[in-house]
Enzyme design. Structure first.
Site, mmCIF file in Angstrom:
data_model
loop_
_atom_site.group_PDB
_atom_site.id
_atom_site.type_symbol
_atom_site.label_atom_id
_atom_site.label_comp_id
_atom_site.label_asym_id
_atom_site.label_seq_id
_atom_site.Cartn_x
_atom_site.Cartn_y
_atom_site.Cartn_z
ATOM 1 C CG HIS A 13 -17.837 -60.373 -52.283
ATOM 2 N ND1 HIS A 13 -18.848 -60.696 -51.412
ATOM 3 C CD2 HIS A 13 -17.121 -59.385 -51.679
ATOM 4 C CE1 HIS A 13 -18.752 -59.923 -50.322
ATOM 5 N NE2 HIS A 13 -17.708 -59.124 -50.460
ATOM 6 C CG HIS A 22 -18.491 -57.003 -46.970
ATOM 7 N ND1 HIS A 22 -17.215 -56.489 -46.800
ATOM 8 C CD2 HIS A 22 -19.336 -55.948 -47.055
ATOM 9 C CE1 HIS A 22 -17.287 -55.162 -46.794
ATOM 10 N NE2 HIS A 22 -18.557 -54.807 -46.938
ATOM 11 C CG ASP A 41 -14.586 -59.710 -45.590
ATOM 12 O OD1 ASP A 41 -13.489 -59.336 -46.039
ATOM 13 O OD2 ASP A 41 -15.652 -59.091 -45.786
#
Ligand code: ZN
Length: 309
Positions: free
Chosen positions: A126, A165, A163
């Site tokens: 991220h 996300h 993942d």
């Protein structure tokens, strides 16, 4: 065939606080699972710190200085956003997490070992070039990818991210550079809100979305139909995996129903493609996964597949 396991005890000293899901026990659970007798043949080494030059392959100096300049007092935490906190051990952990990916690339491309797994935290996918977020301080996988190009002359590097996300950070690092491919499956809609199928960069970003409740069969079908063919067509000189295990059915942060055997299946498929294009070279980095038992068994299934594929 053995797998290199890179980790560092400093990664246990990053403590974003009580009740934070990205807790030191996550890494303890993974390492305990990989301590089992069946993994006695793993080659184990300590993750070095990433150097400033390596971090600067992705991050501007002001981002690096900001992260390394945060030195909380004992028991103090500094919040970079609502989810992303730094404790006294966080900067060192972040350097080791990024350094693990770099060292894994060096080891795999030096020959002798074909695959590596970096059991590290904080995670990285991220973190954008100038923006820490989502528990992530440096963009570990992107740094490793760029290092493979700059230090080893690898022309094309792919990051494969399963993942739950979307890895907005890795995508932001890659989206203007056709020599880097980013492929992600993720639950949609979900944090961080990026990762629409329409986000394609310069033809080098491939996002695949799954609705909450999707099971392992749907996960495999997405990879088989849309994502693995893109990896194969790219003909990577190295494959880096952002290995988050929060798509697992028991994960508390998302609603997919992927199981250990699905992670193992995808890992094997990735290794088969890597075999075809880059002598089987795969470097995997731990990202998310927040149910401790599911994380441990899923990471073990992933490493078993890396070893046996
Ligand atoms: Zn995640």
């Amino acid at each position: 065939m053995s797998v290199l396991l890179l980790t560092h005890r400093a990664c246990l000293a990053h403590d974003p606080g009580p009740y934070h899901p990205e807790c030191p026990d996550r890494l303890r659970a993974v390492l305990a699972a990989l301590d089992a007798e069946e993994f006695a043949d793993l080659v184990r080494d300590e993750a070095p710190r990433a150097t400033r030059e390596q971090l600067m392959l992705i991050h501007p100096a002001r981002h690096i200085d900001a992260i390394l300049g945060i030195t909380p007092e004992p028991d103090e935490r500094v919040a970079l956003d609502a989810d992303t906190l730094m404790s006294p051990g966080s900067a060192e952990a972040a350097l080791r997490a990024a350094g693990a990916g770099v060292a894994a690339v060096d080891a795999v491309l030096a020959g002798g070992i074909r695959r590596a797994f970096c059991a590290v935290r904080p995670p990285g996918h991220h973190c954008e070039p100038s923006q820490p977020m989502g528990f992530c301080l440096f963009s570990n996988a992107a740094i490793a990818a760029r290092h493979a190009q700059v230090a080893h002359g690898v022309a094309r590097v792919a990051v494969v991210d399963f993942d739950v996300h979307h890895g907005n950070g890795t995508q932001a690092c890659f989206e203007a550079d056709p020599s880097l491919l980013y492929i992600s499956s993720h639950q949609w809609p979900l944090y961080p809100g990026t990762g629409a199928v329409s986000e394609t960069g310069v033809g080098n970003i491939v996002n695949g979305t799954l609705p909450g409740g999707a099971n392992g069969a749907a996960f495999r079908a997405l990879w088989e139909r849309d994502l693995l063919p893109a990896l194969d067509a790219f003909a990577p000189g190295l494959v880096i995996v952002s290995a988050g295990f929060d798509a697992h059915a028991r994960d508390p942060l998302a609603q997919l129903r992927v199981l250990e055997e699905d992670f193992a299946w995808l890992t094997t498929e990735i290794c088969v493609i890597a075999e075809r294009h880059c002598q089987g070279h795969v470097v995997s980095l731990l990202e998310g996964g927040y149910d401790l038992d599911a994380l441990a068994t899923s990471a073990a299934a992933h490493v078993r597949a890396l070893r046996d594929a």
